[in-house]
Enzyme design. Structure first.
Site, PDB file in Angstrom:
ATOM      1  N   ARG A 142     -12.783  18.339   2.469  1.00 57.23           N
ATOM      2  CA  ARG A 142     -13.319  19.706   2.564  1.00 57.23           C
ATOM      3  C   ARG A 142     -14.435  19.919   1.546  1.00 57.23           C
ATOM      4  NH1 ARG A 142      -9.054  23.299   2.603  1.00 57.23           N
ATOM      5  NH2 ARG A 142      -7.390  21.868   2.120  1.00 57.23           N
ATOM      6  N   LYS A 153       3.700  11.762   0.757  1.00 56.50           N
ATOM      7  CA  LYS A 153       5.100  11.645   0.335  1.00 56.50           C
ATOM      8  C   LYS A 153       5.555  12.920  -0.337  1.00 56.50           C
ATOM      9  CE  LYS A 153       4.564   6.693  -0.388  1.00 56.50           C
ATOM     10  NZ  LYS A 153       4.314   5.650  -1.393  1.00 56.50           N
ATOM     11  N   GLY A 189       5.507   3.086   1.371  1.00 54.87           N
ATOM     12  CA  GLY A 189       5.903   1.811   0.771  1.00 54.87           C
ATOM     13  C   GLY A 189       5.399   1.738  -0.653  1.00 54.87           C
ATOM     14  N   ALA A 217      -2.551   2.714  -5.031  1.00 53.02           N
ATOM     15  CA  ALA A 217      -3.896   2.629  -4.433  1.00 53.02           C
ATOM     16  C   ALA A 217      -4.834   1.738  -5.252  1.00 53.02           C
ATOM     17  CB  ALA A 217      -4.470   4.036  -4.287  1.00 53.02           C
ATOM     18  N   LYS A 259      12.225   9.774  -3.596  1.00 54.98           N
ATOM     19  CA  LYS A 259      12.154   8.775  -4.655  1.00 54.98           C
ATOM     20  C   LYS A 259      11.256   9.231  -5.815  1.00 54.98           C
ATOM     21  CE  LYS A 259       7.929   6.647  -4.095  1.00 54.98           C
ATOM     22  NZ  LYS A 259       7.146   7.863  -4.066  1.00 54.98           N
ATOM     23  N   ASP A 283       9.511   1.078  -2.697  1.00 56.53           N
ATOM     24  CA  ASP A 283       8.723   2.139  -3.322  1.00 56.53           C
ATOM     25  C   ASP A 283       9.350   2.580  -4.649  1.00 56.53           C
ATOM     26  OD1 ASP A 283       6.619   3.832  -3.546  1.00 56.53           O
ATOM     27  OD2 ASP A 283       7.139   5.103  -1.837  1.00 56.53           O
ATOM     28  N   ARG A 315       2.256   8.461 -10.841  1.00 54.26           N
ATOM     29  CA  ARG A 315       2.042   9.795 -11.438  1.00 54.26           C
ATOM     30  C   ARG A 315       3.369  10.424 -11.836  1.00 54.26           C
ATOM     31  NH1 ARG A 315      -1.482  11.834  -6.308  1.00 54.26           N
ATOM     32  NH2 ARG A 315      -2.755   9.969  -6.166  1.00 54.26           N
ATOM     33  N   VAL A 343      -1.967  15.407  -8.070  1.00 47.87           N
ATOM     34  CA  VAL A 343      -0.667  15.974  -7.705  1.00 47.87           C
ATOM     35  C   VAL A 343       0.441  14.950  -7.947  1.00 47.87           C
ATOM     36  CG1 VAL A 343       0.700  16.899  -5.803  1.00 47.87           C
ATOM     37  CG2 VAL A 343      -1.735  17.434  -5.975  1.00 47.87           C
ATOM     38  N   GLU A 388       3.932  14.580  -6.726  1.00 45.09           N
ATOM     39  CA  GLU A 388       4.770  15.226  -5.706  1.00 45.09           C
ATOM     40  C   GLU A 388       6.205  15.473  -6.179  1.00 45.09           C
ATOM     41  OE1 GLU A 388       3.776  16.498  -2.978  1.00 45.09           O
ATOM     42  OE2 GLU A 388       2.061  15.401  -2.163  1.00 45.09           O
TER      43      GLU A 388
END
Lengths: 554, 336
Positions: free
Chosen positions: B35, B109, B137, B141, B192, B245, B256, B280, B282
């Protein structure tokens, strides 16, 4: 809309009824092509027919297989076995015989003895009521049954049903609890001026004294749930598919059988349901301008259930196995019992509600009044796109199965939403919940063991429970979570009185009755049966009391 | 290349950009939607995406676009990689652009706050998509972008979704496994992250390897019990989206959620910990959902509960650990 018997317009569009033998012949042709192709691809015909011998022998060895039909079937399977073993007949000829036999049975051609028996014993009026094509003039001859029309309250998407029946193929998918369902549905189809519907009915019903005859007249084809031979199942599905594909409106009970517990269906038979998608795909090719197949969920709400007693005994017997000793029971299959039941409904001023739910496409999407599929936010979409892969419309079994699961989920949600709450159910629900709390158990067998007939509950407790439950169903109905009938009074005392009157009259033993300031449970199992129609809504914070509760919907 | 239809990747964060790059490297044209018009211009002119903290030079086949309808139009597969709490808004917009022929896969996730809905449920509620899948999984990145080997799972009720997504992503550096348990993969992927916060705290508190293994394994047992109660196959939790994961997210400094846990154990406030990450995490919001789901299904989840109390109840990580160690124990594996 309260049905007015003579106000309906008879739709004489009998041409719409495709002859069963045409459908059966086409089903046979397609199955033979498919099985021969599979043979060419490596599945020998002897293996396929060996499967028929195996599955049919299994079925015929079970206790339920008896009578003339079973004897004929045994002789045929023995012949098939011998011919395969001795290679005395060409295998393809044997295959043709098997498929032909299945197709004939599905079409509804039966032994003459069964046929004669049915026709001589049946009252004309019942046939007339069930047969959507019968002229209305024939009906007044059975006055007490014609009054039934005043007791049937039709509501919901009636206009859309009429309109969409002219724009494509309509499939009615009702909940199922009583053999009376087919009678009422047949009547409603007639009343709404719809063309006749093809109908898949249990083979046992064709043999029933009461039902056998009109099943044929309704355009019924037979479904033998006992047959597990894949060749039979394929032929049956093909028969249903071809009928829908050619624009023949249909009626399935997607639950497969009557709900023994009286709970709303939570798991549906996807095999037959999936024929709507196959028919839609075939129509995209044969009738690209109007390929629509529209599935209407229908909920039938009975204040009392004709076969309530035998259904709940069967349910508890099956679900509880050794935990529940099943008393002998007698399925009411007598005309007298039927008429008696209907008279009770009339005398008690009780309504049966038939609610036509909003239509769905074979993918579980809503459909608008013009027959267009909608996305969840109401945008018009092109449903054919769901069948495209790389720009082409393709058939893919696993994908289509997943789509049918979505349709199943949409139907189950619709049943919950369109369930018309009735007073007898509310009273049964509240009474069972009060007793459950007292006995501190979530297990229905434990509960019923501790509830002998004659157990009492304070009337005041039930009245205040009714007040709470009524408020909750009203709130739920306001958000579209279920449906209310106009007749459901908010006055808990009046509601209780009316339900007690109903419960005292029809069943052999009153389900629950009043004795001074107390209520006496006469038949705890039936009380449990009637409360089950409201299971799963969390009313009064109660847990589910269904021992075979379906898995969480995916 | 047999398929020249473009693929749309919605969300140009660090995982979205990495997935777009992998697909582009496999020879498929990719439209990467953001965006943020400035970000789009930057990607188009430099092939870099510094806003997503990505040091990677993006494949030439990846083209950024700020117009969603244009990005999605004609794409055979649409891959959503947006934060869980943005999924509703993004899919609401996507609903206007999507057609029934398109397949939608997501790689987010998390669970929606308050409704506790899974991402595939939101996609199904807001768009016409029915052929929906999920990618999850052990996928850091930065490592994948740097060309290190990795693997993932694609799950869908529709085999076609798995097959086509596999074709887009699989390479000799990236293994793609198939699954059908969407509920299991989504709940593993989301829940998780809460365990990862606990693991981060344990790392910073130097609890020792035994205690670390204890916490992570108990966390896995708790999330398995929740997932199974919603219809997941417990075996899914033993796969890449579960144990796989969990291993990476509980160990890796890149995670994170792990970093949030570490910061909390060092005495940072939740706000400071989240701000320091800059992206973020999560698990911070999923901890609320996890607690509600466990309550709804009446499942005892002491570890997840303690993480929630540290995040929102003012409990210190060390006190949470001490309390946890004193709690009564039941069966090791209770869901089987």
């Amino acid at each position: 809309m309260r049905a007015q018997f003579f106000a309906g317009v008879i739709n004489a569009d009998e041409d719409r009824m495709i002859p069963g033998h045409e459908i059966a012949a086409e089903a046979k042709r397609r199955i033979l092509v498919r099985v021969r192709a599979a043979a060419a691809a490596g599945t020998p015909l002897t293996q396929t027919l060996g499967g028929t011998v195996y599955h049919e022998r299994q079925r015929l060895s079970r206790g339920a297989a008896h009578g003339e039909r079973a004897r004929e079937d045994r002789a045929f399977v023995d012949h098939l076995h011998r011919a395969l073993a001795q290679q005395s007949e060409p295998v393809d000829q044997l295959l043709t015989k098997v498929v032909e036999r299945y197709a004939d049975e599905i079409e509804g051609r039966f032994s003459h003895s069964v046929y004669r028996f049915s026709t001589t014993i049946l009252p004309f009026g019942v046939t007339a009521l069930l047969n959507g094509t019968t002229p209305a003039m024939a009906l007044p001859r059975l006055p007490e049954l014609t009054e039934l029309s005043d007791r049937l309250v039709l509501s919901g998407a009636i206009e859309r049903l009429s309109k969409l029946s002219t724009l494509g193929t309509v499939v009615l998918a009702p909940t199922h609890v009583s053999n009376l369902d087919s009678l009422l549905l047949g009547y409603a189809i007639h009343k709404l001026g719809l063309p006749p519907f093809i109908y898949g009915a249990g083979l046992n019903l064709f043999e029933s004294r009461v039902l056998g005859f009109f099943m044929r007249h309704l355009g019924a084809y037979s479904v033998d749930r006992g047959k597990s031979d894949p060749l039979y199942k394929a032929t049956l599905k093909e028969y249903a598919t071809i009928a829908l594909e050619r624009g023949q409106h249909g009626l399935f009970f997607p639950g497969g059988a009557r709900s023994r517990s009286f709970a709303l269906e939570r798991r549906l038979k996807r095999g037959l349901l999936g024929t709507t998608l196959t028919a839609f795909r075939n129509r995209l090719i044969t009738q690209p301008d109007a390929p629509g197949v529209f599935i209407f969920p229908v909920t039938l709400s009975y204040p009392l259930v004709l076969e309530g007693h035998s259904l709940i005994e069967e349910f508890l017997g099956r679900a509880g196995r050794e935990r529940y000793l099943q008393p002998a029971h007698d399925e009411p299959d007598r005309v007298g019992r039927w008429v008696g039941f209907l008279r009770h409904l009339l005398a008690l001023d009780l309504d049966v509600h038939m609610r036509i739910g909003a239509p769905l496409d074979p993918f579980g999407c809503d459909v608008n009044a013009d027959g267009h599929s909608l996305d969840p936010r109401g945008r018009v979409i092109n449903a054919a796109g769901y069948l495209r892969s790389g720009g082409e419309i393709v058939a893919e079994t696993a994908r289509d199965h997943a789509y049918t699961e979505l349709l199943e989920q949409a139907l189950v949600r619709a049943y919950q939403r369109d369930n018309v709450v009735l007073g007898t159910w509310l009273v049964a629900y509240v009474a069972i919940e009060i007793l459950r709390r007292k006995l501190a158990t979530d297990d229905v067998f434990n509960l019923l063991r501790q509830l002998p007939p004659g157990t009492t509950i304070a009337r005041g407790e039930v009245v205040s429970g009714l007040k709470e439950a009524h408020q909750q169903v009203t709130t739920l109905a306001a958000s579209g979570g279920l449906a209310l009938s106009e007749a459901l009074t908010a006055d808990p005392n009046a509601l209780l009185e009316r339900a007690l009157r109903s419960f005292s009259s029809y069943h052999d033993v009153p389900v629950i009755t009043a004795r001074g300031a107390e209520l006496v449970v006469g038949d705890p199992r039936l009380l449990y049966f009637y409360r089950n129609r409201l299971d799963g809504y969390g009313l009064m914070g109660a847990p589910s009391l269904l021992p075979l509760e379906a898995h969480e919907l995916r | 290349m047999s398929c020249v239809e473009p693929v749309a990747v919605i969300g140009a964060g660090n995982w979205g950009s990495t997935l777009a790059h992998l697909i582009g490297e496999n020879g498929f044209p990719v439209r990467l939607w953001s965006r943020d018009e400035a970000q789009v211009r930057e990607i188009e002119s430099t092939r870099q995406n510094p806003r997503a903290m990505l040091g990677l030079t993006l494949s030439e086949r990846v083209h950024a676009d700020a117009d969603m309808a244009r990005a999605v139009s004609g794409a055979s597969v649409v891959i959503l990689v947006v934060p869980a709490q943005a999924m509703r808004e993004v899919t609401c917009q996507l609903g206007d652009a999507l057609s029934t022929e398109q397949i939608v896969v997501h790689a987010s996730k998390g669970l929606e706050l308050r409704s506790n809905k899974r991402m595939s449920q939101i996609i199904a509620e807001e768009t016409c998509a029915k052929r929906i899948g999920v990618i999850a999984g052990p996928n850091i990145a930065a490592e994948i972008g740097a060309g290190s080997p990795a693997g993932t799972v694609v799950a869908s009720r529709f085999p076609e979704v798995v097959h086509r997504t596999k074709r887009l992503l699989a390479s000799n550096r990236f293994m793609v496994f198939a699954g059908s348990d969407v509920i299991g993969v989504e709940l593993c992927g989301a829940l998780k992250n809460v365990v990862a916060i606990a693991a981060g705290m344990a790392t910073a508190m130097n609890v020792g390897e035994n205690a670390f293994a204890l916490l992570v394994t108990r966390g896995l047992a708790e999330i398995t019990a929740i997932a199974a109660s919603f219809g997941a196959t417990p075996g899914t939790l033993a796969g890449l989206a579960g144990v796989g994961d969990l291993m990476v997210t509980c160990r890796s400094k890149h995670s994170r959620n792990h970093r949030v846990g570490e910061a909390l154990a060092r005495g940072d406030s939740l706000e400071e910990a989240v701000r320091a990450i800059g992206m973020v995490a999560e698990g911070v919001t999923t901890a609320i959902a996890a607690r509600e789901l466990a309550e709804q299904r009446q499942i005892r989840t002491p570890l997840l509960e303690q993480v929630h109390r540290v995040l929102y109840g003012g409990l210190s990580p060390s006190a949470a650990l001490e309390e946890l160690l004193r709690m009564p124990t039941g069966r090791d594996v209770a869901w089987s």
